[in-house]
Motif scaffolding. Structure first.
Motif, PDB file in Angstrom:
ATOM      1  N   ALA A 163      76.739  19.489  56.856  1.00 24.25           N
ATOM      2  CA  ALA A 163      76.657  20.452  55.053  1.00 24.25           C
ATOM      3  C   ALA A 163      75.331  19.711  54.989  1.00 24.25           C
ATOM      4  O   ALA A 163      73.999  20.031  54.529  1.00 24.25           O
ATOM      5  CB  ALA A 163      77.282  20.234  54.296  1.00 24.25           C
ATOM      6  N   LEU A 164      75.437  17.959  55.148  1.00 21.85           N
ATOM      7  CA  LEU A 164      74.173  16.859  54.713  1.00 21.85           C
ATOM      8  C   LEU A 164      72.959  16.989  55.372  1.00 21.85           C
ATOM      9  O   LEU A 164      72.256  17.503  54.726  1.00 21.85           O
ATOM     10  CB  LEU A 164      75.150  15.418  54.937  1.00 21.85           C
ATOM     11  N   ALA A 165      73.063  17.432  56.449  1.00 18.87           N
ATOM     12  CA  ALA A 165      72.179  17.753  57.271  1.00 18.87           C
ATOM     13  C   ALA A 165      71.096  18.650  57.180  1.00 18.87           C
ATOM     14  O   ALA A 165      70.241  19.228  56.755  1.00 18.87           O
ATOM     15  CB  ALA A 165      72.130  17.891  59.113  1.00 18.87           C
ATOM     16  N   LEU A 166      72.008  19.868  56.689  1.00 23.45           N
ATOM     17  CA  LEU A 166      71.718  20.648  55.900  1.00 23.45           C
ATOM     18  C   LEU A 166      70.583  21.292  55.448  1.00 23.45           C
ATOM     19  O   LEU A 166      69.754  21.365  54.704  1.00 23.45           O
ATOM     20  CB  LEU A 166      72.659  22.131  56.624  1.00 23.45           C
ATOM     21  N   PHE A 167      71.253  20.515  54.229  1.00 21.59           N
ATOM     22  CA  PHE A 167      70.911  20.246  52.508  1.00 21.59           C
ATOM     23  C   PHE A 167      69.023  19.711  53.109  1.00 21.59           C
ATOM     24  O   PHE A 167      68.247  19.801  52.326  1.00 21.59           O
ATOM     25  CB  PHE A 167      71.562  18.941  51.807  1.00 21.59           C
ATOM     26  N   VAL A 168      68.690  18.189  53.916  1.00 19.62           N
ATOM     27  CA  VAL A 168      67.639  17.732  54.307  1.00 19.62           C
ATOM     28  C   VAL A 168      67.299  18.418  55.174  1.00 19.62           C
ATOM     29  O   VAL A 168      66.089  18.458  53.880  1.00 19.62           O
ATOM     30  CB  VAL A 168      68.377  16.588  54.847  1.00 19.62           C
ATOM     31  N   ALA A 169      67.307  19.392  55.897  1.00 23.90           N
ATOM     32  CA  ALA A 169      66.445  20.546  56.314  1.00 23.90           C
ATOM     33  C   ALA A 169      66.290  21.272  55.659  1.00 23.90           C
ATOM     34  O   ALA A 169      64.413  21.894  55.459  1.00 23.90           O
ATOM     35  CB  ALA A 169      67.606  20.997  57.855  1.00 23.90           C
ATOM     36  N   ILE A 170      66.427  21.941  54.236  1.00 27.29           N
ATOM     37  CA  ILE A 170      66.568  23.344  53.572  1.00 27.29           C
ATOM     38  C   ILE A 170      65.415  22.072  52.579  1.00 27.29           C
ATOM     39  O   ILE A 170      64.137  23.352  52.445  1.00 27.29           O
ATOM     40  CB  ILE A 170      67.330  23.442  52.721  1.00 27.29           C
ATOM     41  N   MET A 171      66.181  21.411  52.255  1.00 33.42           N
ATOM     42  CA  MET A 171      64.575  20.726  51.328  1.00 33.42           C
ATOM     43  C   MET A 171      63.493  20.203  51.948  1.00 33.42           C
ATOM     44  O   MET A 171      62.802  19.997  50.680  1.00 33.42           O
ATOM     45  CB  MET A 171      65.549  19.871  50.059  1.00 33.42           C
ATOM     46  N   ARG A 172      63.841  19.734  52.361  1.00 30.17           N
ATOM     47  CA  ARG A 172      62.652  18.975  53.318  1.00 30.17           C
ATOM     48  C   ARG A 172      61.534  20.079  54.329  1.00 30.17           C
ATOM     49  O   ARG A 172      60.542  19.674  54.362  1.00 30.17           O
ATOM     50  CB  ARG A 172      62.339  17.755  55.032  1.00 30.17           C
ATOM     51  N   PHE A 173      62.198  21.274  54.828  1.00 28.90           N
ATOM     52  CA  PHE A 173      61.161  22.548  54.692  1.00 28.90           C
ATOM     53  C   PHE A 173      60.996  23.040  53.722  1.00 28.90           C
ATOM     54  O   PHE A 173      59.750  23.871  53.584  1.00 28.90           O
ATOM     55  CB  PHE A 173      61.927  23.495  55.571  1.00 28.90           C
ATOM     56  N   TRP A 190      66.174  11.117  50.215  1.00 31.00           N
ATOM     57  CA  TRP A 190      65.586   9.797  51.224  1.00 31.00           C
ATOM     58  C   TRP A 190      67.505   9.360  51.299  1.00 31.00           C
ATOM     59  O   TRP A 190      67.503   8.999  52.133  1.00 31.00           O
ATOM     60  CB  TRP A 190      64.848   9.219  50.218  1.00 31.00           C
ATOM     61  N   ILE A 191      68.037   8.646  50.383  1.00 33.95           N
ATOM     62  CA  ILE A 191      69.305   8.465  50.502  1.00 33.95           C
ATOM     63  C   ILE A 191      70.364   8.938  51.337  1.00 33.95           C
ATOM     64  O   ILE A 191      70.720   8.648  52.760  1.00 33.95           O
ATOM     65  CB  ILE A 191      70.624   8.536  48.900  1.00 33.95           C
ATOM     66  N   VAL A 192      70.124  10.408  51.762  1.00 29.94           N
ATOM     67  CA  VAL A 192      70.657  11.305  52.180  1.00 29.94           C
ATOM     68  C   VAL A 192      70.479  11.245  53.291  1.00 29.94           C
ATOM     69  O   VAL A 192      70.894  10.841  55.151  1.00 29.94           O
ATOM     70  CB  VAL A 192      71.114  12.766  51.926  1.00 29.94           C
ATOM     71  N   GLN A 193      68.726  11.185  53.838  1.00 30.39           N
ATOM     72  CA  GLN A 193      68.378  10.985  55.166  1.00 30.39           C
ATOM     73  C   GLN A 193      68.569   9.317  56.069  1.00 30.39           C
ATOM     74  O   GLN A 193      69.516   9.313  57.153  1.00 30.39           O
ATOM     75  CB  GLN A 193      67.038  10.788  55.209  1.00 30.39           C
ATOM     76  N   THR A 194      68.748   8.676  55.029  1.00 30.62           N
ATOM     77  CA  THR A 194      68.679   7.380  55.659  1.00 30.62           C
ATOM     78  C   THR A 194      70.392   7.064  56.179  1.00 30.62           C
ATOM     79  O   THR A 194      70.850   6.256  56.839  1.00 30.62           O
ATOM     80  CB  THR A 194      68.878   5.926  54.311  1.00 30.62           C
ATOM     81  N   VAL A 195      71.101   7.746  55.154  1.00 31.53           N
ATOM     82  CA  VAL A 195      72.573   7.454  55.351  1.00 31.53           C
ATOM     83  C   VAL A 195      73.030   7.931  56.302  1.00 31.53           C
ATOM     84  O   VAL A 195      73.824   7.868  57.947  1.00 31.53           O
ATOM     85  CB  VAL A 195      73.992   8.383  53.950  1.00 31.53           C
ATOM     86  N   LEU A 196      72.532   9.258  56.760  1.00 32.89           N
ATOM     87  CA  LEU A 196      73.120  10.316  58.164  1.00 32.89           C
ATOM     88  C   LEU A 196      72.138   9.530  59.470  1.00 32.89           C
ATOM     89  O   LEU A 196      72.571   8.768  60.407  1.00 32.89           O
ATOM     90  CB  LEU A 196      72.181  11.496  57.584  1.00 32.89           C
ATOM     91  N   ALA A 197      70.718   8.802  59.255  1.00 33.21           N
ATOM     92  CA  ALA A 197      70.020   8.134  60.153  1.00 33.21           C
ATOM     93  C   ALA A 197      71.205   6.762  60.342  1.00 33.21           C
ATOM     94  O   ALA A 197      71.527   6.586  61.651  1.00 33.21           O
ATOM     95  CB  ALA A 197      69.491   7.297  59.694  1.00 33.21           C
TER      96      ALA A 197
END
Length: 123
Positions: free
Chosen positions: A108-118, A6-13
């Protein structure tokens, strides 16, 4: 791990919302000083990139937060990976290698979110 995502998603957003809003709000001429890539594209293409960034920023947060189509969250992250790969390629094409590392980090941060959320941290 859920909180970290959630922290990474928020920062990216926040970053992509700001970047996209800037491309939507400013003219191509105003952006030219900071973004050499706008020289080779039309104003409509600059606005399209901005719209994609804003849509992805919203997609990182809203579907997961509302529970409405939460599969859109990892899809938005995957879309940002593609945007960052294309941004890095554009910078390399324009001999701006010094501008590639932020693209790599954000991608890389977006890839981390994509992999973990999938996968293991899916909603």
């Amino acid at each position: 791990m859920h909180l970290a995502l959630w922290i990474v998603q928020t920062v990216l957003a926040l970053l992509f919302l700001a970047a996209g809003a800037m491309k939507l709000a400013k003219s191509k001429d105003d952006l030219r000083a900071d973004m050499a890539w706008v020289e080779g594209v039309s104003p409509a293409q600059v606005k399209a990139v901005g719209a994609v960034e804003v849509a992805a920023a919203l997609g990182l947060i809203l579907p997961a937060a509302t529970g409405i189509l939460p599969v859109l969250t990892p899809l938005a992250a995957a879309g940002l990976v593609i945007v960052m790969v294309l941004a890095a390629a554009t910078h390399l094409r324009l001999d701006e290698a010094s501008k590639v590392p932020p693209n790599v980090v954000l991608g890389a941060l977006a890839l981390f979110v994509a992999i973990m959320r999938f996968g293991p941290e899916a909603f």
